[in-house]
Design a protein around this motif. Sequence first.
Motif, PDB file in Angstrom:
ATOM      1  N   ARG A  29       0.840  -1.214   0.000  1.00 52.73           N
ATOM      2  CA  ARG A  29       0.000   0.000   0.000  1.00 52.73           C
ATOM      3  C   ARG A  29       0.872   1.262   0.000  1.00 52.73           C
ATOM      4  O   ARG A  29       0.700   2.140  -0.847  1.00 52.73           O
ATOM      5  CB  ARG A  29      -0.898  -0.031   1.246  1.00 52.73           C
ATOM      6  CG  ARG A  29      -1.753   1.202   1.451  1.00 52.73           C
ATOM      7  CD  ARG A  29      -2.230   1.279   2.895  1.00 52.73           C
ATOM      8  NE  ARG A  29      -1.135   1.627   3.801  1.00 52.73           N
ATOM      9  CZ  ARG A  29      -0.946   1.096   5.004  1.00 52.73           C
ATOM     10  NH1 ARG A  29      -1.758   0.160   5.476  1.00 52.73           N
ATOM     11  NH2 ARG A  29       0.076   1.483   5.745  1.00 52.73           N
ATOM     12  N   ASP A 136     -13.020  -9.267  13.668  1.00 57.04           N
ATOM     13  CA  ASP A 136     -12.102  -8.550  14.553  1.00 57.04           C
ATOM     14  C   ASP A 136     -12.571  -7.108  14.718  1.00 57.04           C
ATOM     15  O   ASP A 136     -12.331  -6.263  13.859  1.00 57.04           O
ATOM     16  CB  ASP A 136     -10.681  -8.590  13.963  1.00 57.04           C
ATOM     17  CG  ASP A 136      -9.681  -7.853  14.846  1.00 57.04           C
ATOM     18  OD1 ASP A 136     -10.079  -7.372  15.936  1.00 57.04           O
ATOM     19  OD2 ASP A 136      -8.504  -7.765  14.450  1.00 57.04           O
ATOM     20  N   ARG A 139     -10.851  -3.627  13.957  1.00 54.92           N
ATOM     21  CA  ARG A 139     -10.788  -3.028  12.617  1.00 54.92           C
ATOM     22  C   ARG A 139     -11.575  -1.726  12.536  1.00 54.92           C
ATOM     23  O   ARG A 139     -11.275  -0.870  11.711  1.00 54.92           O
ATOM     24  CB  ARG A 139     -11.294  -4.040  11.576  1.00 54.92           C
ATOM     25  CG  ARG A 139     -10.343  -5.221  11.460  1.00 54.92           C
ATOM     26  CD  ARG A 139     -10.884  -6.344  10.600  1.00 54.92           C
ATOM     27  NE  ARG A 139      -9.947  -7.474  10.609  1.00 54.92           N
ATOM     28  CZ  ARG A 139     -10.204  -8.651  10.093  1.00 54.92           C
ATOM     29  NH1 ARG A 139     -11.364  -8.893   9.518  1.00 54.92           N
ATOM     30  NH2 ARG A 139      -9.305  -9.609  10.140  1.00 54.92           N
ATOM     31  N   ARG A 145      -7.944   5.088  12.306  1.00 59.18           N
ATOM     32  CA  ARG A 145      -6.533   5.472  12.242  1.00 59.18           C
ATOM     33  C   ARG A 145      -6.052   5.605  10.795  1.00 59.18           C
ATOM     34  O   ARG A 145      -5.223   6.456  10.495  1.00 59.18           O
ATOM     35  CB  ARG A 145      -5.664   4.525  13.060  1.00 59.18           C
ATOM     36  CG  ARG A 145      -5.314   3.247  12.381  1.00 59.18           C
ATOM     37  CD  ARG A 145      -3.865   3.259  11.931  1.00 59.18           C
ATOM     38  NE  ARG A 145      -3.334   1.916  12.100  1.00 59.18           N
ATOM     39  CZ  ARG A 145      -2.304   1.433  11.421  1.00 59.18           C
ATOM     40  NH1 ARG A 145      -1.692   2.191  10.544  1.00 59.18           N
ATOM     41  NH2 ARG A 145      -1.895   0.204  11.622  1.00 59.18           N
TER      42      ARG A 145
HETATM   43  P1  ATP Z   1       1.529   0.557   9.345  1.00 59.19           P
HETATM   44  O1  ATP Z   1       1.964   1.426   8.250  1.00 59.19           O
HETATM   45  O2  ATP Z   1       1.022   1.322  10.509  1.00 59.19           O
HETATM   46  O3  ATP Z   1       2.481  -0.526   9.725  1.00 59.19           O
HETATM   47  P2  ATP Z   1       0.003  -1.620   8.291  1.00 59.19           P
HETATM   48  O4  ATP Z   1      -1.109  -1.641   7.304  1.00 59.19           O
HETATM   49  O5  ATP Z   1       1.275  -2.285   7.908  1.00 59.19           O
HETATM   50  O6  ATP Z   1       0.224  -0.138   8.730  1.00 59.19           O
HETATM   51  P3  ATP Z   1      -0.010  -3.372  10.507  1.00 59.19           P
HETATM   52  O7  ATP Z   1      -0.764  -3.234  11.795  1.00 59.19           O
HETATM   53  O8  ATP Z   1       1.465  -3.343  10.520  1.00 59.19           O
HETATM   54  O9  ATP Z   1      -0.597  -2.237   9.577  1.00 59.19           O
HETATM   55  O10 ATP Z   1      -0.517  -4.704   9.809  1.00 59.19           O
HETATM   56  C1  ATP Z   1       0.090  -5.251   8.635  1.00 59.19           C
HETATM   57  C2  ATP Z   1      -0.957  -5.847   7.702  1.00 59.19           C
HETATM   58  O11 ATP Z   1      -1.636  -6.911   8.361  1.00 59.19           O
HETATM   59  C3  ATP Z   1      -2.050  -4.860   7.300  1.00 59.19           C
HETATM   60  O12 ATP Z   1      -1.717  -4.123   6.154  1.00 59.19           O
HETATM   61  C4  ATP Z   1      -3.237  -5.766   7.081  1.00 59.19           C
HETATM   62  O13 ATP Z   1      -3.179  -6.344   5.798  1.00 59.19           O
HETATM   63  C5  ATP Z   1      -3.023  -6.859   8.098  1.00 59.19           C
HETATM   64  N1  ATP Z   1      -3.712  -6.594   9.391  1.00 59.19           N
HETATM   65  C6  ATP Z   1      -3.162  -6.106  10.530  1.00 59.19           C
HETATM   66  N2  ATP Z   1      -4.039  -6.025  11.524  1.00 59.19           N
HETATM   67  C7  ATP Z   1      -5.182  -6.492  11.025  1.00 59.19           C
HETATM   68  C8  ATP Z   1      -6.476  -6.686  11.562  1.00 59.19           C
HETATM   69  N3  ATP Z   1      -6.773  -6.366  12.830  1.00 59.19           N
HETATM   70  N4  ATP Z   1      -7.390  -7.226  10.742  1.00 59.19           N
HETATM   71  C9  ATP Z   1      -7.067  -7.545   9.486  1.00 59.19           C
HETATM   72  N5  ATP Z   1      -5.919  -7.389   8.902  1.00 59.19           N
HETATM   73  C10 ATP Z   1      -4.971  -6.866   9.653  1.00 59.19           C
END
Ligand code: ATP
Length: 376
Positions: A29, A136, A139, A145
Motif C-alpha cells: 500500500r 475482529d 478493525r 486510524r
Molecule cells: P503501518 O503502516 O502502521 O504498519 P500496516 O497496514 O502495515 O500499517 P499493521 O498493523 O502493521 O498495519 O498490519 C500489517 C498488515 O496486516 C495490514 O496491512 C493488514 O493487511 C493486516 N492486518 C493487521 N491487523 C489487522 C487486523 N486487525 N485485521 C485484518 N488485517 C490486519
Amino acid sequence: MSIWMEGFKAVRTLNAAGFEAYIVGGAVRDYLLGKDVDDVDIATQASPHQVADIFTKGVHINQEHKTVLIPGEKGPIEITTYKGETLAEDLQKRDFTINALAMTETREVIDPYGGRQDLQKRLLRSYDAQKRLSEDPLRMLRAARFISSLGFEADRQLVKETTVQKAALQRCARERVVVELEKLLKGMETEAAFAFLQETGAIHSLPGIQITDSQLAELMRLPKQQWDSGDRAWLEFAICTGGPSSIAALPLPKKRKQLVAAGLKAFEYRQTQQRWSDWQLYISGLAIAMQIEEIRAGRQLPSIQKEELAEQWSALPIKAKSDLAITGRDLLHAKAAPGPWMKEALQAAEKAVVTKKCPNEKAAILAFLTMREDGK
Ligand code: ATP
Ligand code: MG
C-alpha cells in the motif's frame, strides 16, 4: 540494504525453496502511495516450521499466529503462513482492500479486491464489511486510524457496519486499542478520524476510554499536524480529554504516563502565566517547556519563541539537582544527625539557587540555610 530489498530477498529465498511468497499488506500500500516503507510483511504458503528450516539463523516462531520473525538489518521481518489455503483467501481476510494487496518477487502487484482502485479513490473499504468487522472489532478503530494517517474517506458500508457493531470494540484488548489510537493521534487528519468515531458512535465503545462531547470537540480541533513522538501524541490527547485521569486506565509505559503528567502540569502553568519563571522552567526542563510552547502555538495561543526559552534556560545557575554545590554529606558535616530535615533543606537550597536568591557555592548555601533556620 533497505528494508524493502531485504523483504524481496526473503521472498526470493522462499520462492527458490519451492514456496509461494509475497510482500503483503501495508508495505505494498505505502509503496503504491509513494510513501516510505519502514516495515515489510511477507505471506507464504510455507508452514512456520518450513520457514524456520529455510532461514535457520535467529528465527523466532510464534505458532499461535503462524508467524516467523527473521532477523533483518533494519529489524525483524515477519513471515506469516497464509490464513486459508491460497494467497487470495489470505488477502480476502485482511481488514481493508487497500491492505489486501500483494507483490511478487518481480514487483508485480496482485490485487483481487480492487485495492488499487480504492487507493486512487482514496477510499477505505472492507471486502464484506459485516464479516470483516465481526471477525475482529478492532478493525473499526483501525478504520479511524487509516482515515487519520492516510487522509482517506470511509466507504458508506464501513460506516454503517461500524455503527451497528461498535459495541464489540469493548472486547478488544486495551494494548491493541492503544497502538491504533496512537497511530490515529499521530496522523494528519485527526479531525476526520474523530468525526468517523463520533458519527458511528464508536468513540463511546473504546475500552478504558471515556470521552465527553466537549472533549471530543477538543480532539476534533487538534491541529492538522503529524507527530513522530508518541509522548507528544498522548500529551495532546490528555490536554483535550481533561488530564492524567483520562489515560490512567490505558496500558501505556509508566515513563510515558509520567512525561504526560509533567507536560500537563506545565501546560496548565502556562495557561495562568505569561512567562516561565526560572523555577518552573527548571522543574519542567527545556524540552517540555519548548513542547508546551509548540502545543500553544498549534492552538493559536500566544507562545514564546524557542530561542528565548533556550536563552533563559542557559542562564539558569543549575540545570539539575546534581549541579548543586552541596550534598547531603555536606549538610551532615555542618549540622546534626540525618533525618527528614535534610531532604527539605536540600530542596530549599535548590530553589534558592535556581531563583538566584543564593549563589551556587557551598559556603553561601550553608549560610543561607542557617539564616533560614534562624528565621523560623
Ligand atoms: P503501518 O503502516 O502502521 O504498519 P500496516 O497496514 O502495515 O500499517 P499493521 O498493523 O502493521 O498495519 O498490519 C500489517 C498488515 O496486516 C495490514 O496491512 C493488514 O493487511 C493486516 N492486518 C493487521 N491487523 C489487522 C487486523 N486487525 N485485521 C485484518 N488485517 C490486519
Ligand atoms: Mg505494518
